[in-house]
Design a protein around this motif. Structure first.
Motif, PDB file in Angstrom:
ATOM      1  N   ASN A 108      -5.514  -2.910   2.699  1.00 16.28           N
ATOM      2  CA  ASN A 108      -4.222  -3.601   2.604  1.00 16.28           C
ATOM      3  C   ASN A 108      -4.362  -5.123   2.623  1.00 16.28           C
ATOM      4  O   ASN A 108      -3.356  -5.832   2.778  1.00 16.28           O
ATOM      5  CB  ASN A 108      -3.258  -3.143   3.718  1.00 16.28           C
ATOM      6  N   GLN A 109      -5.593  -5.621   2.481  1.00  7.31           N
ATOM      7  CA  GLN A 109      -5.832  -7.044   2.281  1.00  7.31           C
ATOM      8  C   GLN A 109      -6.016  -7.267   0.770  1.00  7.31           C
ATOM      9  O   GLN A 109      -6.061  -6.310  -0.008  1.00  7.31           O
ATOM     10  CB  GLN A 109      -7.101  -7.480   3.015  1.00  7.31           C
ATOM     11  N   TYR A 110      -6.182  -8.521   0.393  1.00  3.57           N
ATOM     12  CA  TYR A 110      -6.416  -8.841  -1.013  1.00  3.57           C
ATOM     13  C   TYR A 110      -7.772  -9.508  -1.164  1.00  3.57           C
ATOM     14  O   TYR A 110      -8.147 -10.377  -0.378  1.00  3.57           O
ATOM     15  CB  TYR A 110      -5.316  -9.750  -1.562  1.00  3.57           C
ATOM     16  N   GLU A 120      -9.156   7.335   0.367  1.00  4.14           N
ATOM     17  CA  GLU A 120      -8.112   8.349   0.484  1.00  4.14           C
ATOM     18  C   GLU A 120      -6.830   7.891  -0.211  1.00  4.14           C
ATOM     19  O   GLU A 120      -6.168   8.675  -0.910  1.00  4.14           O
ATOM     20  CB  GLU A 120      -7.831   8.635   1.967  1.00  4.14           C
ATOM     21  N   TYR A 121      -6.471   6.624  -0.024  1.00  5.42           N
ATOM     22  CA  TYR A 121      -5.284   6.076  -0.691  1.00  5.42           C
ATOM     23  C   TYR A 121      -5.436   6.212  -2.201  1.00  5.42           C
ATOM     24  O   TYR A 121      -4.510   6.650  -2.896  1.00  5.42           O
ATOM     25  CB  TYR A 121      -5.112   4.608  -0.298  1.00  5.42           C
ATOM     26  N   PHE A 122      -6.597   5.829  -2.700  1.00  9.05           N
ATOM     27  CA  PHE A 122      -6.813   5.873  -4.149  1.00  9.05           C
ATOM     28  C   PHE A 122      -6.770   7.310  -4.664  1.00  9.05           C
ATOM     29  O   PHE A 122      -6.164   7.580  -5.709  1.00  9.05           O
ATOM     30  CB  PHE A 122      -8.161   5.238  -4.491  1.00  9.05           C
ATOM     31  N   LYS A 123      -7.385   8.225  -3.914  1.00 14.01           N
ATOM     32  CA  LYS A 123      -7.409   9.631  -4.331  1.00 14.01           C
ATOM     33  C   LYS A 123      -5.998  10.208  -4.456  1.00 14.01           C
ATOM     34  O   LYS A 123      -5.741  11.072  -5.314  1.00 14.01           O
ATOM     35  CB  LYS A 123      -8.217  10.446  -3.328  1.00 14.01           C
ATOM     36  N   ASN A 124      -5.080   9.734  -3.624  1.00  9.82           N
ATOM     37  CA  ASN A 124      -3.726  10.281  -3.598  1.00  9.82           C
ATOM     38  C   ASN A 124      -2.783   9.639  -4.608  1.00  9.82           C
ATOM     39  O   ASN A 124      -1.605  10.001  -4.682  1.00  9.82           O
ATOM     40  CB  ASN A 124      -3.130  10.149  -2.192  1.00  9.82           C
TER      41      ASN A 124
END
Length: 364
Positions: A108-110, A120-124
């Motif tokens: 959640n940083q840039y 996991e975020y990307f997979k979903n």
């Protein structure tokens, strides 16, 4: 003509001194590359000894950008290689949607203006299978590839390794386990320490073998990289064992012109008007029995070795010396080392997908 004959005789002699077939094959192909300019000799080295690397050639990165343009792209890893990849893609109109990273502190940083997310975020994501994932890691690419496949993050056909199209090197550079062994109270000289990568690899290997080391001499004249090293040493559990020098190694102590690039390829030059740095002969500052020397100093290796000749003769340390920056390094460096310590055994190894990172080892 006489100089060419002399260099041929010298390379013949060095070849005869090499200890194993891998060394001789690498040396012979590099010699043919120097003599002919035919890059296929480098490709032969990479295919035989590159441990899975694909040979790099000039323009390969542009071809990959054209192939990836208008596709959904994410990169895995936001370190130095990730930055190189982002810069390349931005220059060539390839859009990057996410940086994927295993480090939860970065989520959640840039990074370079791109959102960093967890695997996991990307997979979903609803469209994750439409993405190409570029693995931007020099040393963990295979582990990341396995993680992607085992967790079904994207299909194997959508995985691209940074080393498939960019300059890349291998993890075990300077540390060939078939050649080098370490004992207690090792003392490392790291000439051209850049960002302390080699120092940290040295410490990892010492710890892995449940050994202790005594000291690290680290030399980095580049202003930006010196500050990076200083900060990392201050945060290190081993900071009391480091001695960091903002200077280069040479055959004598003086000021010298220096072209500062801040990217690991800074080099000594004869051009006036560039930066000046201090250089020092190591023999004048040595206060420990040196056991291991690594040098990657962009063509200044021979001068630096001359400046530690007394140390080399007295201590007979293990040496890992880059020998690819100048054609004459191919014979001048090994001949000089054998003159200093005739019992040195010589090996040559290659650690990149290009004509970079050929290392001469000398051990007793």
């Amino acid at each position: 003509m006489s100089e060419q004959i002399n260099s041929n005789e010298n390379m013949d002699w060095v070849y005869s001194q090499l200890e194993d077939d891998e060394s001789k094959q690498i040396y012979d192909n590099r010699r043919k590359y120097i003599e002919s300019g035919d890059y296929s000799y480098i490709e032969t080295i990479v295919r035989k000894f590159g441990k899975g690397l694909e040979p790099y050639y000039k323009g390969k990165e542009k071809e990959k950008c054209a192939e990836l343009k208008n596709k959904k792209i994410s990169i895995w890893g936001g370190g130095k290689y990730g930055k190189h990849c982002i810069d390349l893609f931005c220059e060539n109109g390839v859009n990057i949607s996410y940086v994927i990273d295993n480090d939860s502190s970065r989520w959640n940083q840039y990074y370079e203006g791109i959102l960093v997310v967890s695997p996991e975020y990307f997979k979903n994501l609803d469209d994750n299978n439409e993405y190409y994932v570029i693995i931007c890691s020099a040393f963990s690419a295979e582990d990341i590839r396995k993680q992607i496949l085992e967790n079904k993050i994207v299909a194997e056909t959508n995985i691209v390794r940074y080393s498939d199209f960019m300059l890349a090197s291998l993890k075990d550079q300077y540390f060939d386990e078939q050649i080098l062994t370490f004992g207690q109270n090792e003392v490392l000289v790291d000439a051209g320490c850049y960002d302390l990568h080699t120092c940290n690899e040295f410490i990892k290997r010492i710890n892995k073998n449940k050994l202790n080391f005594k000291k690290i001499y680290a030399f980095e004249p580049d202003n930006i990289q010196y500050d990076v090293c200083k900060q990392r040493i201050n945060n290190s559990a081993y900071k009391e064992k480091f001695q960091l020098f903002k200077m280069g190694l040479w055959s004598s102590s003086k000021d010298i012109y220096f072209n500062e690039t801040n990217d690991g390829s800074s080099y000594v030059t004869d051009e006036k008007g560039t930066n000046k740095i201090q250089v020092v002969d190591f023999d004048s500052i040595a206060d420990e029995q040196v056991t291991f020397v690594k040098m990657d100093i962009e063509g200044s290796e021979l001068e630096a070795l001359k400046g530690m000749s007394r140390t080399i003769c007295a201590c007979k340390p293990k040496l890992a010396i880059c020998m690819y920056h100048k054609p004459e390094d191919m014979w001048e460096i090994p001949m000089y080392l054998k003159k200093l310590v005739p019992e040195y055994r010589l090996f040559v190894r290659h650690y990149s997908n290009s004509d970079l990172e050929t290392v001469l080892y000398a051990v007793v």
